[in-house]
Design a protein around this motif. Structure first.
Motif, short mmCIF file in Angstrom:
data_model
loop_
_atom_site.label_atom_id
_atom_site.label_comp_id
_atom_site.label_asym_id
_atom_site.label_seq_id
_atom_site.Cartn_x
_atom_site.Cartn_y
_atom_site.Cartn_z
N LEU A 169 0.83 -1.21 0.00
CA LEU A 169 0.00 0.00 0.00
C LEU A 169 0.86 1.25 0.00
N LEU A 170 1.80 1.33 0.92
CA LEU A 170 2.65 2.51 0.98
C LEU A 170 3.55 2.62 -0.24
N GLY A 171 4.00 1.48 -0.74
CA GLY A 171 4.86 1.49 -1.91
C GLY A 171 4.16 1.97 -3.17
N LEU A 172 2.87 1.66 -3.28
CA LEU A 172 2.12 2.05 -4.48
C LEU A 172 1.53 3.46 -4.39
N GLU A 173 1.62 4.07 -3.23
CA GLU A 173 1.12 5.44 -3.08
C GLU A 173 1.88 6.35 -4.03
N GLN A 174 1.16 7.24 -4.66
CA GLN A 174 1.79 8.20 -5.56
C GLN A 174 2.14 9.46 -4.78
N ARG A 175 2.88 9.26 -3.73
CA ARG A 175 3.28 10.36 -2.86
C ARG A 175 4.77 10.29 -2.64
N ILE A 176 5.22 11.08 -1.71
CA ILE A 176 6.64 11.14 -1.42
C ILE A 176 7.19 9.81 -0.92
N SER A 177 6.32 9.00 -0.32
CA SER A 177 6.78 7.70 0.20
C SER A 177 6.85 6.62 -0.87
N ALA A 178 6.53 6.94 -2.11
CA ALA A 178 6.52 5.95 -3.19
C ALA A 178 7.88 5.29 -3.33
N VAL A 179 7.85 4.00 -3.62
CA VAL A 179 9.07 3.20 -3.75
C VAL A 179 8.95 2.44 -5.08
N PRO A 180 10.04 2.33 -5.84
CA PRO A 180 9.98 1.54 -7.09
C PRO A 180 9.61 0.08 -6.80
N LEU A 181 8.92 -0.55 -7.76
CA LEU A 181 8.44 -1.92 -7.55
C LEU A 181 9.54 -2.89 -7.15
N ASP A 182 10.71 -2.79 -7.78
CA ASP A 182 11.78 -3.72 -7.44
C ASP A 182 12.24 -3.54 -6.00
N LYS A 183 12.17 -2.32 -5.50
CA LYS A 183 12.54 -2.06 -4.10
C LYS A 183 11.46 -2.58 -3.15
N ILE A 184 10.20 -2.51 -3.57
CA ILE A 184 9.12 -3.07 -2.74
C ILE A 184 9.34 -4.58 -2.59
N LYS A 185 9.66 -5.24 -3.70
CA LYS A 185 9.96 -6.68 -3.64
C LYS A 185 11.11 -6.96 -2.68
N GLN A 186 12.13 -6.13 -2.74
CA GLN A 186 13.28 -6.30 -1.87
C GLN A 186 12.89 -6.09 -0.40
N MET A 187 12.07 -5.09 -0.13
CA MET A 187 11.62 -4.84 1.25
C MET A 187 10.83 -6.03 1.78
N ILE A 188 9.92 -6.55 0.95
CA ILE A 188 9.11 -7.71 1.37
C ILE A 188 10.01 -8.91 1.65
N ALA A 189 10.97 -9.16 0.75
CA ALA A 189 11.87 -10.30 0.94
C ALA A 189 12.70 -10.15 2.21
N GLN A 190 13.14 -8.93 2.49
CA GLN A 190 13.92 -8.70 3.72
C GLN A 190 13.11 -9.03 4.97
N ILE A 191 11.86 -8.60 4.99
CA ILE A 191 11.01 -8.87 6.15
C ILE A 191 10.71 -10.37 6.27
N LEU A 192 10.26 -10.98 5.18
CA LEU A 192 9.83 -12.37 5.24
C LEU A 192 11.00 -13.34 5.49
N SER A 193 12.17 -12.99 5.01
CA SER A 193 13.30 -13.89 5.22
C SER A 193 13.74 -13.94 6.68
N GLN A 194 13.26 -13.03 7.49
CA GLN A 194 13.62 -12.98 8.92
C GLN A 194 12.72 -13.84 9.79
N ILE A 195 11.59 -14.29 9.26
CA ILE A 195 10.66 -15.04 10.13
C ILE A 195 11.02 -16.51 10.17
N GLY A 196 10.68 -17.12 11.29
CA GLY A 196 10.85 -18.55 11.45
C GLY A 196 12.30 -19.02 11.55
N GLY A 197 13.22 -18.08 11.47
CA GLY A 197 14.62 -18.49 11.48
C GLY A 197 15.20 -18.22 12.79
#
Length: 197
Positions: A169-197
């Protein structure tokens, strides 16, 4: 067998859903107007309210289709990935969720922007569509947390969904907080790779 009147009503309902879906996809749910829909399907404005109680009910019907399409895309993202570790399957599903949201932004937003009154009941089919989406997430989560009970697993599924949803949601906002799609993928992967480990 349905009477002619019942069949006409069913046909009108289907035409209205298709027209509303097209308008929501193009302009967003907030721009949906009965007069426009009546023109699109060739009926009187009042006929819309014989098919659906109100525009919210029609938007819910569109959302049902959107949930189904989203669920199919998320499920398809892990087909053939059964041998991947659970966190990688969660990342694949999250990327599919992001792709769906990016490609169908207005329809995706309508899933969560629907205005409901305090006493309104969410239809069972709507709740089931959300359960089906969460079931995709629950499988790898159960592998990551094999000792957790159903309540803890359900809470973790909802927490992970909320985390990914918030990033998208925040990544797709057309505001100052917008993040390129490839960076959104990277952010998601960083968070998810930390769980369960």
């Amino acid at each position: 067998m349905a009477s002619k009147a019942e069949q006409r009503r069913a046909d009108l309902r289907e035409k209205l859903v298709i027209a509303a879906e097209s308008r929501i996809d193009r302009d967003g749910a907030v721009a949906l107007r009965a007069r426009d829909l009546a023109g699109d399907v060739g009926c009187a404005v009042g006929a819309i309210y014989t098919a659906y109680d109100d525009l919210n009910a029609l938007i819910m019907a569109v959302n049902g289709r959107t949930f189904q399409n989203l669920g199919q895309q998320v499920a398809a993202s892990v087909q053939g990935a059964e041998n991947e570790v659970a966190t990688q399957r969660l990342i694949l599903m999250s990327n599919a969720y992001l792709a769906f949201a990016a490609e169908n932004t207005n329809l995706w937003r309508a899933l969560f922007d629907l205005k409901m009154q305090a006493g309104d009941r969410v239809p069972e089919w709507y709740v089931q569509a959300l359960r089906d989406l969460f079931a995709n997430i629950a499988r790898p989560v159960a592998e990551l947390f094999p000792n957790d009970g159903p309540e803890e697993l359900d809470l973790m599924v909802r927490a992970l969904f909320s985390s990914v949803h918030g990033i998208v949601l925040l990544g797709l906002e057309q505001r100052i907080s917008a993040v390129p799609l490839d960076k959104i993928k990277q952010m998601i992967a960083q968070i998810l790779s930390q769980i369960g480990g």
